[in-house]
Design a protein around this motif. Structure first.
Motif, PDB file in Angstrom:
ATOM      1  N   THR A  31       1.101  -1.599  -0.087  1.00 55.49           N
ATOM      2  CA  THR A  31       0.254   0.332   0.139  1.00 55.49           C
ATOM      3  C   THR A  31       1.079   1.237  -0.341  1.00 55.49           C
ATOM      4  OG1 THR A  31      -1.799  -1.403   0.820  1.00 55.49           O
ATOM      5  CG2 THR A  31      -1.603   1.316   1.162  1.00 55.49           C
ATOM      6  N   ASP A  51      -4.060  13.892   1.905  1.00 52.46           N
ATOM      7  CA  ASP A  51      -4.167  12.517   1.838  1.00 52.46           C
ATOM      8  C   ASP A  51      -3.704  11.222   1.877  1.00 52.46           C
ATOM      9  OD1 ASP A  51      -2.218  13.503   0.179  1.00 52.46           O
ATOM     10  OD2 ASP A  51      -3.803  13.588  -1.701  1.00 52.46           O
ATOM     11  N   ILE A  91      -5.689  13.062   9.733  1.00 47.01           N
ATOM     12  CA  ILE A  91      -6.060  11.972   8.920  1.00 47.01           C
ATOM     13  C   ILE A  91      -7.107  11.558  10.689  1.00 47.01           C
ATOM     14  CG2 ILE A  91      -5.047  10.204   8.229  1.00 47.01           C
ATOM     15  CD1 ILE A  91      -3.046  11.021   7.189  1.00 47.01           C
ATOM     16  N   GLN A  94     -10.003  13.762  10.225  1.00 51.27           N
ATOM     17  CA  GLN A  94     -11.005  14.306   8.801  1.00 51.27           C
ATOM     18  C   GLN A  94     -10.643  15.429   8.991  1.00 51.27           C
ATOM     19  OE1 GLN A  94     -13.271  11.152   7.019  1.00 51.27           O
ATOM     20  NE2 GLN A  94     -13.087   9.893   8.885  1.00 51.27           N
ATOM     21  N   PRO A 113      -1.564   5.654   2.282  1.00 48.58           N
ATOM     22  CA  PRO A 113      -2.477   6.978   1.853  1.00 48.58           C
ATOM     23  C   PRO A 113      -3.541   7.211   3.462  1.00 48.58           C
ATOM     24  CG  PRO A 113      -1.640   4.863   0.426  1.00 48.58           C
ATOM     25  CD  PRO A 113      -0.901   4.827   1.296  1.00 48.58           C
ATOM     26  N   ALA A 114      -4.106   8.063   3.345  1.00 49.54           N
ATOM     27  CA  ALA A 114      -5.089   8.703   4.686  1.00 49.54           C
ATOM     28  C   ALA A 114      -5.904   7.642   4.991  1.00 49.54           C
ATOM     29  CB  ALA A 114      -5.387  10.152   4.711  1.00 49.54           C
ATOM     30  N   ASP A 115      -6.909   6.758   4.197  1.00 47.85           N
ATOM     31  CA  ASP A 115      -7.729   5.719   4.643  1.00 47.85           C
ATOM     32  C   ASP A 115      -6.940   4.285   5.562  1.00 47.85           C
ATOM     33  OD1 ASP A 115      -9.556   7.449   3.578  1.00 47.85           O
ATOM     34  OD2 ASP A 115      -9.751   5.812   1.959  1.00 47.85           O
ATOM     35  N   THR A 116      -5.743   4.134   4.871  1.00 49.61           N
ATOM     36  CA  THR A 116      -4.802   3.114   5.141  1.00 49.61           C
ATOM     37  C   THR A 116      -4.263   3.252   6.319  1.00 49.61           C
ATOM     38  OG1 THR A 116      -3.923   2.279   3.044  1.00 49.61           O
ATOM     39  CG2 THR A 116      -2.647   1.635   5.125  1.00 49.61           C
ATOM     40  N   ARG A 118      -5.219   5.743   9.079  1.00 45.92           N
ATOM     41  CA  ARG A 118      -6.212   5.111   9.930  1.00 45.92           C
ATOM     42  C   ARG A 118      -6.845   3.547  10.282  1.00 45.92           C
ATOM     43  NH1 ARG A 118      -8.473  10.145   7.295  1.00 45.92           N
ATOM     44  NH2 ARG A 118      -9.545   8.625   5.475  1.00 45.92           N
ATOM     45  N   ASP A 119      -6.787   2.961   8.950  1.00 42.59           N
ATOM     46  CA  ASP A 119      -7.563   1.619   9.678  1.00 42.59           C
ATOM     47  C   ASP A 119      -6.297   0.388  10.251  1.00 42.59           C
ATOM     48  OD1 ASP A 119      -8.599  -0.948   8.671  1.00 42.59           O
ATOM     49  OD2 ASP A 119      -7.004  -1.471   7.634  1.00 42.59           O
ATOM     50  N   ARG A 122      -6.747   1.340  13.705  1.00 40.67           N
ATOM     51  CA  ARG A 122      -7.780   0.987  14.021  1.00 40.67           C
ATOM     52  C   ARG A 122      -7.589  -0.555  14.586  1.00 40.67           C
ATOM     53  NH1 ARG A 122     -11.517  -2.202  11.669  1.00 40.67           N
ATOM     54  NH2 ARG A 122     -11.022  -1.438   9.612  1.00 40.67           N
TER      55      ARG A 122
END
Length: 224
Positions: A31, A51, A91, A94, A113-116, A118-119, A122
């Motif tokens: 990723t 992002d 991030i 958001q 990447p921002a979504d990764t 955060r994931d 978690r």
């Protein structure tokens, strides 16, 4: 995607990867991506959408605020194996980036990447601990800046900066404007204070340089 050679370089400055489980390592290599960022490039400016987050492999990034009058103040810098807490915060919350981040020395970075990002916070305890440690370290640095601005006189702060930059040599390559931007003052105030120090024989000022003449006197002044 990170290739094996890039991964080896990254692992040398990010010991956390040695403790990561195979799943996180696989996701990291699949990723994340490698980037080179030239000196002088703004990574983010105020209110930018974030992002991705950069973990530096080389180079230096300065993070600073610009006031309504145009004055700047440095919040912190980050380098090898480090990242930016304001990016991480933007991030996770958001929200837009709340400052300016500019590359001072040409940088190489692994971008996540921002979504990764955060994931991983978690799902992976190790990554979450890494992020919290990053936040803790940088928050302490920012609190030191707040204390400096709120409670220390500008002349004492300027002496501290000269001594910090002059650890390796009596000749400090820095302009009056750069001192002002570093400390959140105006060029006129900085110039006046430096002229006072020069008149007292502690420093000599020339274009783009400050030469330390009496280090002991500066050190004594810095603890006033």
């Amino acid at each position: 995607m990170i290739n094996p050679e890039q991964f080896q370089r990254i692992a040398r400055v990010m010991p956390i990867l040695e403790q990561a489980d195979p799943r996180l390592l696989r996701e990291f290599q699949d990723t994340a991506f490698f980037a080179r960022i030239p000196a002088g490039r703004d990574v983010f400016i105020e209110d930018d959408h974030v992002d991705a987050i950069a973990l530096l492999i080389s180079g230096v990034v300065r993070v600073y605020k610009i006031g309504e009058t145009g004055r700047e103040i440095t919040l912190y810098r980050f380098g090898n194996g480090q990242s930016c807490i304001l990016t991480a915060n933007a991030i996770l919350s958001q929200k837009g980036f709340p400052a300016v981040a500019t590359v001072e020395q040409e940088a190489e970075a692994v971008m996540i990447p921002a979504d990764t990002f955060r994931d991983w916070v978690r799902r992976y305890d190790l990554w979450r601990e890494f992020v919290f440690e990053l936040l803790s370290q940088r928050l302490s640095a920012v609190m030191e800046i707040v204390e400096e601005v709120a409670f220390r006189r500008m002349d004492v702060r300027i002496v501290g900066l000269i001594l910090e930059r002059g650890l390796a040599s009596d000749l400090v390559h820095i302009t009056h404007q750069e001192v002002a931007a570093e400390l959140g003052s105006s060029r006129e105030v900085v110039s006046r204070i430096l002229e006072d120090f020069s008149a007292q024989g502690m420093i000599a000022v020339s274009r783009g340089n400050i030469k330390i003449l009496d280090r002991e006197a500066l050190q004594a002044y810095s603890v006033v």
